[in-house]
Design an enzyme around this catalytic site. Structure first.
Site, PDB file in Angstrom:
ATOM      1  CG  ASN A  43       0.148  -0.918  -8.402  1.00 26.75           C
ATOM      2  OD1 ASN A  43      -0.163  -0.437  -7.314  1.00 26.75           O
ATOM      3  ND2 ASN A  43       1.086  -0.402  -9.175  1.00 26.75           N
ATOM      4  N   GLY A  44      -3.181  -0.304  -7.599  1.00 29.69           N
ATOM      5  CA  GLY A  44      -3.958   0.925  -7.784  1.00 29.69           C
ATOM      6  C   GLY A  44      -5.161   0.914  -6.864  1.00 29.69           C
TER       7      GLY A  44
ATOM      8  CB  CYS B  87       0.504  -3.514  -5.404  1.00 27.23           C
ATOM      9  SG  CYS B  87      -0.641  -3.247  -4.056  1.00 27.23           S
TER      10      CYS B  87
ATOM     11  CD  GLU C 242      15.509  13.391   3.990  1.00 26.59           C
ATOM     12  OE1 GLU C 242      14.294  13.584   3.864  1.00 26.59           O
ATOM     13  OE2 GLU C 242      16.055  12.322   3.661  1.00 26.59           O
TER      14      GLU C 242
ATOM     15  CD  GLU D  21      11.638   7.037   5.363  1.00 31.29           C
ATOM     16  OE1 GLU D  21      10.834   6.444   4.658  1.00 31.29           O
ATOM     17  OE2 GLU D  21      12.433   7.899   4.925  1.00 31.29           O
TER      18      GLU D  21
ATOM     19  NE  ARG E 173       5.455  -1.454  -7.877  1.00 28.71           N
ATOM     20  CZ  ARG E 173       5.594  -0.470  -8.749  1.00 28.71           C
ATOM     21  NH1 ARG E 173       6.775  -0.216  -9.244  1.00 28.71           N
ATOM     22  NH2 ARG E 173       4.581   0.234  -9.134  1.00 28.71           N
TER      23      ARG E 173
ATOM     24  CE  LYS F  40      15.116   9.366   4.789  1.00 28.60           C
ATOM     25  NZ  LYS F  40      15.024   9.759   3.414  1.00 28.60           N
TER      26      LYS F  40
ATOM     27  CD1 TRP G  38       2.601  -0.468   1.451  1.00 23.03           C
ATOM     28  CD2 TRP G  38       0.910   0.696   0.560  1.00 23.03           C
ATOM     29  NE1 TRP G  38       2.427   0.662   2.201  1.00 23.03           N
ATOM     30  CE2 TRP G  38       1.399   1.391   1.687  1.00 23.03           C
ATOM     31  CE3 TRP G  38      -0.157   1.234  -0.145  1.00 23.03           C
ATOM     32  CZ2 TRP G  38       0.864   2.601   2.113  1.00 23.03           C
ATOM     33  CZ3 TRP G  38      -0.696   2.443   0.271  1.00 23.03           C
ATOM     34  CH2 TRP G  38      -0.175   3.113   1.386  1.00 23.03           C
TER      35      TRP G  38
ATOM     36  CE  LYS H  65      13.426   3.723  -3.125  1.00 22.94           C
ATOM     37  NZ  LYS H  65      13.951   4.673  -2.124  1.00 22.94           N
TER      38      LYS H  65
ATOM     39  CG  HIS I 161       7.210  31.501  17.180  1.00 24.27           C
ATOM     40  ND1 HIS I 161       6.878  32.719  17.705  1.00 24.27           N
ATOM     41  CD2 HIS I 161       8.349  31.709  16.478  1.00 24.27           C
ATOM     42  CE1 HIS I 161       7.750  33.635  17.324  1.00 24.27           C
ATOM     43  NE2 HIS I 161       8.671  33.039  16.571  1.00 24.27           N
TER      44      HIS I 161
HETATM   45  C1  F6R Z   1      11.450   8.968   2.356  1.00 22.21           C
HETATM   46  C2  F6R Z   1      11.042   8.607   1.020  1.00 22.21           C
HETATM   47  C3  F6R Z   1       9.761   9.129   0.505  1.00 22.21           C
HETATM   48  C4  F6R Z   1       9.867   9.480  -0.987  1.00 22.21           C
HETATM   49  C5  F6R Z   1       8.499   9.886  -1.538  1.00 22.21           C
HETATM   50  C6  F6R Z   1       8.568  10.292  -2.989  1.00 22.21           C
HETATM   51  O1  F6R Z   1      12.710   8.445   2.659  1.00 22.21           O
HETATM   52  O2  F6R Z   1      11.717   7.874   0.333  1.00 22.21           O
HETATM   53  O3  F6R Z   1       9.307  10.222   1.256  1.00 22.21           O
HETATM   54  O4  F6R Z   1      10.787  10.516  -1.133  1.00 22.21           O
HETATM   55  O5  F6R Z   1       7.602   8.814  -1.401  1.00 22.21           O
HETATM   56  O6  F6R Z   1       8.988   9.238  -3.785  1.00 22.21           O
HETATM   57  P1  F6R Z   1       9.559   9.507  -5.234  1.00 22.21           P
HETATM   58  O7  F6R Z   1      10.833  10.251  -5.071  1.00 22.21           O
HETATM   59  O8  F6R Z   1       9.755   8.147  -5.830  1.00 22.21           O
HETATM   60  O9  F6R Z   1       8.532  10.317  -5.961  1.00 22.21           O
END
Ligand code: F6R
Length: 607
Positions: free
Chosen positions: A98-99, A2, A479, A486, A27, A483, A74, A602, A502
């Site tokens: 926000n929260g 948010c 990773e 998401e 956000r 990626k 969000w 984000k 396994h």
């Molecule tokens: C995946 C991604 C998230 C962030 C995670 C932590 O591509 O971006 O998994 O890595 O939400 O966010 P930060 O780094 O801002 O603490």
């Protein structure tokens, strides 16, 4: 999650509220809205979905006023629909939040018994009703606003319009970030300095428990005990221009291509030009003297921590525990007496990572933030900050921030090894010299993009994709899968190559893509055995390797992505690039919005 913007001015504010909001869309983008106070009292416009929808609503039915608040949501409590969009209003009060208000149900019941009628399913609406409740009891605006926080449990950043006053914004934070911006003849509040960058760079960060009464040319900040306090006014380092897409179609594409520069900037910050050894600033004593390291983060940042564990243990012989922040904070971890905790975070605002950091501060560990946002909450509360100089990352998927985190961790591991006498200066210099090649290697790695684009349809058409790796490439496999999931919404799993047999190998069918991250190292042979096992069961192998590794794969698959030779610790950093490109092009093929994937945000500032 948010985003909040507020402006009090002697000019109309609607357009600028929307402009600030657009910079906070990373956000959350479930709904958006604004409220202003004018001659008719509070007027609102809201819309489900992205800010562009709100803009259409405003085009059809403009509102004007010189004091207003805005929000991009969000969703946590209540569906992402129009009704639940902020700002929420109760009588003469409008708020954006926000929260999460954890005790909202009890408060809602109490207020409902007194005749308050709730219009939404959100936790946030209770804040507006509480303030109005205090106004009804005869309190003045500021007292009514402040009294509300005595009852709230949970995390919040709140901006509010209270009463008919169009000269004042009210703001408060507890657990979620909020900044106050200083303009000329106008003042701002925002979730971060980036939102306010088009208007001002002069900002003040509210601290935990602070509240602020913001007027056109002044702000009065009180701390959690109600005392008036002075908070330093800083110049935010974020330039408005750095957040444009330039010639790229998407931020994710742009940010993948920015990695050579991001790595060059980051490496330069950790190189001692005189000695050619790592320069770790005030993190050095915390790393040198710790009996044990704890590395805590979420998501992609956690995977960077996981790579870092291999390096710190392998080079410096220091025991490292890695923890997902949301698990760490609730599991009563046994912490070392003389330990140092590293918190890795792009945003520096991730609620779980922040809470874990506070836990470690209370436990008297040394705390280091490896952070991309230098003015973030974690940056302000850790003992030492190691910056990743990736620049603003707008795409929701972490790309350049991840490789910059790895570069910092690589330099830290080498520096720690040398400081602890586990590595000679010459060896350390050899490692640093290898890492100095990162920008050039990243540039070369980007040339595999056409190949990744050509492979993308295989992933786009698959029921699910596996990513496998061994050793330091195991977190890379995780990773790669994260990626892809998401940004494409396709099922993907990352596994340690040796672990497939396994259980997960049961999922391999004829044609299942298996992306193998295996540049030549001492484990390549072992990884090849795992490849044989899945290939024998019909898997379509996509290998990410180097020249020497390509030799091993050439009879096993036609899909070999060949990276340049990657000396020293460069391998996992450079190997991230084709994984990002595969995810990007697969998303592009499927037409998903990879910059703002569904359900994500984000900066995750709620638990
Ligand atoms: C995946 C991604 C998230 C962030 C995670 C932590 O591509 O971006 O998994 O890595 O939400 O966010 P930060 O780094 O801002 O603490």
């Amino acid at each position: 999650m948010c985003g909040i913007v507020g402006i009090v001015s002697n000019q109309p504010v609607s357009n600028r509220l929307v402009e600030g909001l657009t910079r906070l869309e990373y956000r959350g983008y479930d709904s958006a809205g604004i409220a202003v106070v004018n001659g008719q009292g509070i007027v609102r416009r809201r819309s489900p979905g992205k800010i562009i929808n709100l803009q259409h609503v405003l085009d059809d039915a403009p509102i004007e006023g010189t004091c207003g608040i805005a929000h991009t949501r969000w969703a946590t409590h209540g569906k992402p629909n129009m009704e639940n969009a902020h700002p929420h209003q109760a009588g003469n009060v409008a708020i954006v939040h926000n929260g999460i208000i954890e005790n909202f149900k009890i408060l809602r019941e109490e207020l409902a018994r007194e005749g308050h009628v709730f219009a939404t399913q959100t936790d946030s609406e209770v804040i507006a009703h509480l303030i109005q409740h205090h106004l009804d009891k005869g309190m003045d605006e500021e007292s009514a606003f402040l009294a509300c926080f005595e009852r709230l449990e949970g995390a919040y950043a709140v901006a509010a319009l209270v009463g008919k006053d169009n000269q004042t914004l009210y703001a408060a934070r507890h657990g979620s970030p909020l900044v106050v911006g200083f303009g000329t003849g106008e003042m701002f509040v925002g979730s971060d300095a980036f939102a306010l960058a088009p208007f001002t760079k002069r900002v003040l960060y509210l601290e935990e428990g602070d509240s602020a009464v913001v007027k056109i040319d002044d702000v009065c900040v009180r701390d959690k005990s109600g005392q008036v306090v002075t908070r330093e006014i800083l110049t935010a380092s974020i330039s408005a221009v750095m957040a444009e897409k330039g010639n790229y179609r998407h931020f994710m594409e742009k940010e993948i291509h920015e990695q050579p520069e991001a790595l060059a900037r980051t490496m330069a910050a950790y190189m001692d030009q005189e000695t050619d050894l790592p320069s770790l600033g005030n993190a050095a004593p915390l790393l040198k003297n710790a009996d044990r390291l704890v590395a805590i983060a979420c998501g992609t940042a956690y995977l960077a921590a996981s790579v870092g564990k291999y390096w710190f243990e392998g080079l410096a012989g220091v025991h490292v525990e890695t923890d997902i922040a949301s698990e760490f904070r609730y599991r009563t971890p046994a912490l070392p007496q003389n330990g140092t905790a590293l918190f890795i975070s792009q945003s520096g605002e991730t609620a779980d990572t922040l809470a874990a950091m506070r836990y470690c501060n209370r436990a008297n560990l040394g705390t280091i933030g490896v952070l991309n946002a230098p003015e973030s909450s974690i940056a302000r509360e850790t003992n030492a900050v190691m910056r990743t100089l990736a620049g603003p990352e707008i795409g929701v998927a972490s790309t350049k921030a991840f490789t910059a985190q790895l570069a910092v961790l690589a330099m830290s591991a080498i520096g720690t090894a040398q400081l602890r006498g586990h590595m000679s200066e010459d060896e350390a210099r050899t490692h640093v010299k290898a890492l100095e090649q990162l920008p050039e290697l990243a540039q070369k790695a980007l040339t595999v993009k056409d190949q990744c684009e050509a492979i993308a349809p295989i992933l786009a058409g698959a029921k699910q994709t596996f990513f496998i790796g061994r050793g330091v490439y195991y977190p890379l496999a995780l990773e790669g899968a994260l990626k892809l999931k998401e940004v494409t919404y396709l099922p993907a799993e990352g596994y340690a190559a040796g672990e497939l047999k396994h259980g997960p190998i049961a999922l391999i069918e004829d044609g299942t893509p298996v992306v193998v991250i295996a540049p030549s190292d001492k484990l390549l042979e072992k990884t090849i055995s795992s490849v044989e096992e899945v290939a024998a069961r019909g898997a379509k192998i996509i290998a990410i390797t180097d020249e020497a590794g390509a030799e091993q794969f050439k009879d096993r698959t036609e899909h070999i992505i060949v990276l340049p030779d990657m000396p020293g610790l460069c391998g996992p950093i450079i190997s991230a690039i084709p994984l990002q490109l595969l995810a990007y092009y697969t998303a592009h093929k499927l037409g998903t919005n990879m910059d703002q994937p569904r359900n994500l945000a984000k900066s995750v500032t709620v638990e």
